[in-house]
Design an enzyme around this catalytic site. Structure first.
Site, mmCIF file in Angstrom:
data_model
loop_
_atom_site.group_PDB
_atom_site.id
_atom_site.type_symbol
_atom_site.label_atom_id
_atom_site.label_comp_id
_atom_site.label_asym_id
_atom_site.label_seq_id
_atom_site.Cartn_x
_atom_site.Cartn_y
_atom_site.Cartn_z
ATOM 1 N N ASP A 1 72.208 -5.456 54.960
ATOM 2 C CA ASP A 1 72.040 -6.819 55.494
ATOM 3 C C ASP A 1 70.739 -7.406 54.914
ATOM 4 O O ASP A 1 69.662 -6.795 55.072
ATOM 5 C CB ASP A 1 71.963 -6.731 57.027
ATOM 6 N N CYS B 1 46.534 3.925 47.290
ATOM 7 C CA CYS B 1 46.271 2.478 47.245
ATOM 8 C C CYS B 1 44.811 2.124 47.518
ATOM 9 O O CYS B 1 44.458 0.940 47.577
ATOM 10 C CB CYS B 1 47.182 1.752 48.232
ATOM 11 N N HIS C 1 45.834 -4.091 53.778
ATOM 12 C CA HIS C 1 46.660 -3.519 52.715
ATOM 13 C C HIS C 1 48.114 -3.868 53.040
ATOM 14 O O HIS C 1 48.557 -3.687 54.176
ATOM 15 C CB HIS C 1 46.450 -2.002 52.690
ATOM 16 N N GLU D 1 46.894 4.334 40.961
ATOM 17 C CA GLU D 1 47.559 5.604 41.261
ATOM 18 C C GLU D 1 48.722 5.800 40.305
ATOM 19 O O GLU D 1 49.502 6.728 40.460
ATOM 20 C CB GLU D 1 48.017 5.630 42.717
ATOM 21 N N ASN E 1 54.995 -4.867 46.363
ATOM 22 C CA ASN E 1 53.906 -3.904 46.539
ATOM 23 C C ASN E 1 53.190 -3.701 45.205
ATOM 24 O O ASN E 1 53.828 -3.392 44.193
ATOM 25 C CB ASN E 1 54.488 -2.569 47.027
ATOM 26 N N LYS F 1 52.256 -5.205 61.729
ATOM 27 C CA LYS F 1 52.054 -3.957 62.484
ATOM 28 C C LYS F 1 50.563 -3.638 62.575
ATOM 29 O O LYS F 1 50.064 -3.185 63.601
ATOM 30 C CB LYS F 1 52.778 -2.800 61.796
ATOM 31 N N THR G 1 60.496 -1.707 48.588
ATOM 32 C CA THR G 1 59.040 -1.928 48.687
ATOM 33 C C THR G 1 58.361 -1.618 47.348
ATOM 34 O O THR G 1 57.249 -1.109 47.304
ATOM 35 C CB THR G 1 58.408 -1.081 49.822
ATOM 36 N N SER H 1 47.192 6.240 50.961
ATOM 37 C CA SER H 1 47.859 7.407 51.537
ATOM 38 C C SER H 1 47.143 8.688 51.140
ATOM 39 O O SER H 1 46.446 8.759 50.137
ATOM 40 C CB SER H 1 49.315 7.471 51.060
#
Ligand code: COA
Length: 412
Positions: free
Chosen positions: A32, A116, A243, A84, A297, A252, A159, A330
């Site tokens: 979707d 990152c 970020h 990276e 990204n 979030k 992403t 990360s």
């Protein structure tokens, strides 16, 4: 006496010439489109062809930053490329860029890697280099450059993206002063995202990486607050930049920030917490996420792409106002810090706005995108690549193949 301000004096973006519409990807994957458009917040993603790599994008972004802000390459005394997705286990991307930009021999040059986070490491250490008196009047060029590639039919596929952001760090900066006294750090060994030496693609525990990001935000925020939460209060900040591996992540993160400040929604009135989040997000975060939504990204550069978005609005009312910056890599490492928009920054809005570049990007169909992804598998050992075969004929700098283990670059 106030210390001399140090921060970002010039900014520029460079990215690939092609992009994929998220609706096309959703149709091809039987998903979707609302999941990509609203669930992740992405509209398009930049796709690098085999001739566009971390070096070419970094060099192009660096060239634009120097030219648009009228900075003589001889003034650069430190060059750092945060990435990276480097092109060699030993040789830094930065040394290719050093040659391509014609920087001075007495410029120190290196690459930083921490997923990152590499460019934020470069930015803060460059500011420290200047504050320590090592720069002797010179400036630092810090470039974030990456190709975010998770592979076809993976959870991370929507992403992806590619691009570079170059920033010149100097005293009395024209764009953003960094408050070095309000920088907090966080490190913890976690396996949320990594790319072993033998793999072209990253391994990601996607949902766990979101939790690690939020934990790092809390840890770095507390370190920056240093016992004085009022110093960081988001109410008085003009903007909160994060970020942005995908746009929804910024929401979030902002929700987490408000929970740190006001307590967990579960422990407070949820309607009130939701209303507070909606209002704060709409005013301080959402207005600067358009570039991230259309580029995708870009790993090390994604926080600074949001900063470009804020500054390209040319808002004179933001001059002198404070904002927060949160960088997460990360693995994991993070920094939360405050900055202040420099007086006169709004005059440079057009110089740093990448919209003219984005407007001439070409749309890929799914078949062309999948062919590029397949070709990218072996690109490091192909002896001859023709940029024109990918429609790259605009006079840019391109990777044209590897002969006798030496990568070659040329202008089309
Ligand atoms: N309409 C609107 N929203 C939809 C939807 C639809 N039809 N279908 C799903 N969604 C929403 C989900 O509710 C979810 O939102 P939420 O996070 O607010 O709950 C969001 O879309 C993503 O759906 P989800 O099922 O969680 O996606 P996923 O399991 O495919 O994984 C990532 C998403 C980000 C974990 C994955 O793309 C990934 O691994 N990315 C790489 C790692 C990364 O970017 N990490 C970030 C921290 S560094």
């Amino acid at each position: 006496m106030q210390p001399t301000p140090i921060g970002i004096d010039a900014l520029a973006f460079a990215g690939p010439a092609h992009f994929l519409e998220m609706t096309d990807l959703a149709a091809a994957r039987g998903v979707d489109p609302g999941k990509y458009l609203h669930g992740l917040g992405q509209k398009q993603m930049a796709i690098a062809t085999p001739c566009e790599d971390t070096v070419t994008m970094a060099a192009e972004a660096g060239r634009r930053a120097l030219e648009a802000f009228d900075i003589d390459p001889a003034q650069i005394g430190t060059l750092i490329v945060g990435t990276e997705t480097g092109v060699d286990h030993s040789k830094p991307v930065a040394v290719y860029v050093h040659e391509l930009l014609g920087l001075a021999r007495n410029c120190r040059t290196f690459e930083t890697k921490h997923a990152c986070y590499g460019a934020m490491a470069g930015l803060t250490s460059s500011a420290d280099w200047i504050a320590a008196g090592r720069a002797r009047g010179r400036k630092a060029l810090v470039i974030a450059s990456d190709i975010a590639r998770y592979g076809l039919n993976t959870p991370g596929e929507p992403t992806q993206g590619a691009g570079a952001v170059a920033m010149v760090v100097a005293d009395r900066p024209r764009l953003l002063e960094i408050d070095r006294a309000r920088c907090g750090d966080y490190t913890r060994q976690v396996m949320d995202f990594w790319r072993p030496l033998y793999s072209k693609y990253a391994f990601a525990d996607g949902h766990y990486s979101i939790q690690c990001y939020l934990d790092a935000l809390e840890g770095a925020w507390h370190d920056a607050a240093d016992g004085d939460p009022e110093a960081l209060a988001s109410d008085r900040l003009a903007a909160c930049l994060y970020h942005v591996p995908f746009v929804k992540m910024a929401r979030k993160a902002h929700q987490k920030l408000l929970e740190i400040e006001h307590g967990d929604a579960a422990a407070t009135d949820q309607t009130e917490a939701r209303a507070r989040l909606d209002a704060s997000f709409a005013g301080k975060v959402a207005p600067w996420l358009e570039l991230n939504a259309t580029v995708g990204n870009i790993y090390t550069g994604s926080l600074f792409l949001a900063l470009i978005d804020l500054l390209r609005h040319g808002r004179a009312d933001l001059e002198g106002r404070e904002l927060s910056l949160f960088s997460y890599g990360s693995g994991c490492g993070a920094t939360f810090c405050l900055g202040r928009v420099a007086e006169g920054a709004s005059r440079h809005a057009a110089a740093l706005d990448p919209q003219p570049q984005l407007d001439v990007r070409r749309r890929l169909d799914i078949a062309a995108y999948e062919r590029i992804m397949d070709l990218s598998e072996d690109v490091d050992t192909v002896p001859e690549l023709d940029p024109a075969s990918y429609g790259l004929d605009g006079g840019g700098l391109y990777y044209v193949g590897t002969r006798e283990h030496v990568r070659r670059y040329a202008r089309a």
